[in-house]
Design a protein around this motif. Structure first.
Motif, short mmCIF file in Angstrom:
data_model
loop_
_atom_site.label_atom_id
_atom_site.label_comp_id
_atom_site.label_asym_id
_atom_site.label_seq_id
_atom_site.Cartn_x
_atom_site.Cartn_y
_atom_site.Cartn_z
N PHE A 17 0.83 -1.20 0.00
CA PHE A 17 0.00 0.00 0.00
C PHE A 17 0.87 1.25 0.00
O PHE A 17 0.40 2.34 0.29
N ALA A 18 2.15 1.08 -0.34
CA ALA A 18 3.13 2.15 -0.24
C ALA A 18 2.91 3.29 -1.24
O ALA A 18 3.25 4.43 -0.96
N ASP A 19 2.33 3.00 -2.39
CA ASP A 19 2.16 4.03 -3.42
C ASP A 19 0.92 4.88 -3.24
O ASP A 19 0.65 5.78 -4.04
N ARG A 20 0.14 4.58 -2.21
CA ARG A 20 -1.05 5.39 -1.84
C ARG A 20 -2.08 5.49 -2.96
O ARG A 20 -2.74 6.51 -3.13
N ILE A 21 -2.25 4.43 -3.73
CA ILE A 21 -3.19 4.42 -4.85
C ILE A 21 -4.61 4.25 -4.32
O ILE A 21 -4.91 3.33 -3.57
N PHE A 22 -5.49 5.15 -4.74
CA PHE A 22 -6.91 5.12 -4.36
C PHE A 22 -7.70 4.85 -5.62
O PHE A 22 -7.75 5.69 -6.53
N LEU A 23 -8.32 3.67 -5.73
CA LEU A 23 -9.08 3.29 -6.93
C LEU A 23 -10.46 3.94 -6.87
O LEU A 23 -11.23 3.68 -5.96
N GLU A 24 -10.75 4.79 -7.83
CA GLU A 24 -12.03 5.48 -7.85
C GLU A 24 -13.12 4.63 -8.51
O GLU A 24 -14.20 4.48 -7.96
#
Length: 105
Positions: free
Chosen positions: A92-99
Motif C-alpha cells: 500500500f506504499a504508493d497510496r493508490i486510491f481506486l475510484e
C-alpha cells in the motif's frame, strides 16, 4: 468492584495482585478464546482509530498474531503469505486510491 469480562494479557492478573487487589479469572476454551480474541481485535482497532499511536498499533499486531496461532497457523506462515501477496499484488506504499473501473465493453 469493577467488572471487565474481557480477555487480558497474560501478566495482567499478576500486575493487579501486585497492586494489592484481588481479581477473579478463568481459562477459556479454544472456541471461547478465538471469540474473545476477535472481540479484542475490534477493541484494539477502535483504540487505534481513536489515538492513532504506535502503542495501539502494537496491541493490534499482538492480537492478530494471537489469532493466527489460535487458529492453528504459524507466524511464519502468516509472514510468508503476507510477503507473497505483497510480491504478487503490491503493498500500500504508493497510496493508490481506486475510484472506479469502467466495463471494457
Amino acid at each position: 468492584m469493577k467488572i471487565y469480562n474481557k480477555l487480558v494479557r497474560d501478566k495482567i492478573p499478576e500486575i493487579i495482585e501486585m497492586d494489592g487487589k484481588k481479581c477473579v479469572t478463568h481459562i477459556l476454551t479454544n472456541e471461547e478464546y478465538i471469540a474473545a480474541l476477535e472481540m479484542k481485535l475490534n477493541e484494539e482497532v477502535a483504540e487505534y482509530q481513536e489515538d492513532k499511536n504506535l502503542e495501539e498499533m502494537a496491541d493490534v499486531l499482538e492480537v492478530l498474531q494471537a489469532i493466527c496461532v489460535a487458529r492453528g497457523y504459524s507466524l511464519e506462515e502468516l509472514e510468508r503469505l503476507r510477503a507473497k501477496k505483497a510480491d504478487e499484488r503490491g503493498k500500500f506504499a504508493d497510496r493508490i486510491f481506486l475510484e472506479y473501473v469502467e466495463d471494457g465493453k
